[in-house]
Structure formats: C-alpha cells, structure tokens
Design a protein around this motif. Sequence first.
Motif, PDB file in Angstrom:
ATOM      1  N   UNK A  59       0.831  -1.270   0.093  1.00  0.00           N
ATOM      2  CA  UNK A  59       0.028  -0.026  -0.089  1.00  0.00           C
ATOM      3  C   UNK A  59       0.884   1.513  -0.008  1.00  0.00           C
ATOM      4  N   UNK A  60       2.010   1.226   0.493  1.00  0.00           N
ATOM      5  CA  UNK A  60       2.710   2.504   0.537  1.00  0.00           C
ATOM      6  C   UNK A  60       4.091   2.607  -0.243  1.00  0.00           C
ATOM      7  N   UNK A  61       4.526   1.307  -0.571  1.00  0.00           N
ATOM      8  CA  UNK A  61       5.967   1.683  -1.428  1.00  0.00           C
ATOM      9  C   UNK A  61       5.539   1.985  -2.824  1.00  0.00           C
ATOM     10  N   UNK A  62       6.201   2.535  -3.419  1.00  0.00           N
ATOM     11  CA  UNK A  62       6.199   3.144  -4.883  1.00  0.00           C
ATOM     12  C   UNK A  62       7.742   2.751  -5.470  1.00  0.00           C
ATOM     13  N   UNK A  63       7.621   2.397  -6.823  1.00  0.00           N
ATOM     14  CA  UNK A  63       8.657   1.951  -7.667  1.00  0.00           C
ATOM     15  C   UNK A  63       9.365   3.386  -8.020  1.00  0.00           C
ATOM     16  N   UNK A  64      10.266   3.469  -7.523  1.00  0.00           N
ATOM     17  CA  UNK A  64      11.378   4.946  -7.844  1.00  0.00           C
ATOM     18  C   UNK A  64      12.700   4.642  -8.205  1.00  0.00           C
ATOM     19  N   UNK A  65      13.027   4.327  -9.383  1.00  0.00           N
ATOM     20  CA  UNK A  65      14.140   4.128  -9.974  1.00  0.00           C
ATOM     21  C   UNK A  65      15.134   5.180  -9.555  1.00  0.00           C
ATOM     22  N   UNK A  66      14.919   6.372  -9.654  1.00  0.00           N
ATOM     23  CA  UNK A  66      15.836   7.448  -9.351  1.00  0.00           C
ATOM     24  C   UNK A  66      16.487   7.410  -8.099  1.00  0.00           C
ATOM     25  N   UNK A  67      15.666   7.002  -7.220  1.00  0.00           N
ATOM     26  CA  UNK A  67      15.854   6.430  -5.714  1.00  0.00           C
ATOM     27  C   UNK A  67      17.078   5.510  -5.553  1.00  0.00           C
ATOM     28  N   UNK A  68      16.855   4.524  -6.121  1.00  0.00           N
ATOM     29  CA  UNK A  68      17.639   3.372  -6.350  1.00  0.00           C
ATOM     30  C   UNK A  68      19.027   3.758  -6.888  1.00  0.00           C
ATOM     31  N   UNK A  69      18.963   4.836  -7.843  1.00  0.00           N
ATOM     32  CA  UNK A  69      20.313   5.409  -8.507  1.00  0.00           C
ATOM     33  C   UNK A  69      20.983   6.140  -7.252  1.00  0.00           C
ATOM     34  N   UNK A  70      20.168   6.870  -6.752  1.00  0.00           N
ATOM     35  CA  UNK A  70      20.661   7.708  -5.616  1.00  0.00           C
ATOM     36  C   UNK A  70      21.501   6.839  -4.385  1.00  0.00           C
ATOM     37  N   UNK A  71      20.965   5.849  -4.137  1.00  0.00           N
ATOM     38  CA  UNK A  71      21.321   4.815  -2.958  1.00  0.00           C
ATOM     39  C   UNK A  71      22.585   4.193  -3.447  1.00  0.00           C
ATOM     40  N   UNK A  72      22.571   3.853  -4.741  1.00  0.00           N
ATOM     41  CA  UNK A  72      23.607   2.965  -5.242  1.00  0.00           C
ATOM     42  C   UNK A  72      24.903   3.829  -5.651  1.00  0.00           C
ATOM     43  N   UNK A  73      24.658   5.071  -6.140  1.00  0.00           N
ATOM     44  CA  UNK A  73      25.576   5.845  -6.565  1.00  0.00           C
ATOM     45  C   UNK A  73      25.903   7.084  -5.746  1.00  0.00           C
ATOM     46  N   UNK A  74      25.076   7.497  -4.900  1.00  0.00           N
ATOM     47  CA  UNK A  74      25.088   8.865  -4.129  1.00  0.00           C
ATOM     48  C   UNK A  74      24.925   9.947  -5.101  1.00  0.00           C
ATOM     49  N   UNK A  75      24.340   9.964  -6.196  1.00  0.00           N
ATOM     50  CA  UNK A  75      23.892  10.988  -6.970  1.00  0.00           C
ATOM     51  C   UNK A  75      22.285  11.020  -7.342  1.00  0.00           C
ATOM     52  N   UNK A  76      21.626  12.209  -6.662  1.00  0.00           N
ATOM     53  CA  UNK A  76      20.351  12.278  -6.772  1.00  0.00           C
ATOM     54  C   UNK A  76      20.198  13.326  -8.069  1.00  0.00           C
TER      55      UNK A  76
END
Length: 200
Positions: free
Chosen positions: A123-140
């Motif tokens: 109910x509350x999670x949303x698929x956010x690929x740009x957040x994945x990129x941020x977590x993995x690379x440190x770049x938002x």
Amino acid sequence: FEKEDFKQFLQQQKTFILHLFSLGGKKNLRTLKFYIDSMFKLFCNTPEVKYKESILRTLSVSTMIYVSEYKNGRRKEMLNELKAKYELDLGKTIWGHQNSDEEKTEPSYSDEVAEIYGSIFYNEMVCLPFIIDYIVTGYLDVNLFNNWVNERNKELIRAEDKHEYKLYRKLSSFASIDDNTLVGDLNQIIQYAKDGKFGV
C-alpha cells in the motif's frame, strides 16, 4: 542535523522509521544512519507542495526498503524488480488469487520482500528508479526527483474531487459519522475496493 524541520520530521516519524528498520532484518546502525542521511537529502530537495507530508511518507517507506535491501547485498537490478510486478498484478494479489498446482512457482524476489513488509509494501511503497540510483551511486537527479514530486502532488490534488476520496476522508473521522449512514458508507467503501479504486 542542524535543519530544525528535518529534526522535527525525524521526531514525528521516529516510531514508524524504527518499525520499518526492524522489519528489514539486520539491525545494523550503519544502515540506519545511511537511511537517515539519504532521507535528509531527499527532505531538503522536496519542494513545498500541498501534499508534501504524504509524499515524504511515501519516500520514507520506499527509501527504507531500498536501503535495507541494498545493505543486505541486493544488486541494483534486483532493486529495480521491486514493486513493479505488484503494480501490474494488484487485483490478483489483493483478492487472494490462489494458484493451481500447475501454476505454483518459487517465490520471486518481490514476493520475498512483500512477505517481510506486508501491507506497507503493497500500500505504501512506490517504484522509484531514481531513488535506487541515488542509493547505489550517491547521485540524486534533482530534476527527476522534482518532476516526480510535482506529478505525485497533482495526482493527490486530482483525487480530492473523487467521491471515493471524499468518502475515505469521511470514514477517517470515524467517531463523527452518523450511525444512520455508517453501514451504507462501509458498503460503498467495500464496493470501491472491489472495483480497484482502493487498495486493501
């Protein structure tokens, strides 16, 4: 953190954040710090919009799940699998579709994560690929992030006029509902859920 409004946000969300953190399994304080640092940057870059509080809640949930899974050794490709299947298969998932013996397969990675987080995942999670990129690379990517925030805000504003949203708000103030309309309102909510207008 010197930013007072972020400290207030953490204080308000403390119980929920710790609950999410404990669901993730390995209670590593470095993981929690990584999550809070990540949320700080997201918080600071979230523009002032009408539904900022709701958007920050979605970001809190999605970011915690991504961070926990990433810190548990999941690769970026696996993180990108999360949620997408359920957004496509929502009706089947909600109404307890039972596979026949021929259809039964090993649980997917998304199934495993859904099992851990339960209704929070659905109910509350949303698929956010740009957040994945941020977590993995440190770049938002701030442009992508702002576009998502503004689109999400517009969706929530559009929902205000929908009868099902008004009914949901009415039922959120449960004590103030007239006894004579309660059963009808609840039946209407059930019908909306069956029609796919609400998640369970």
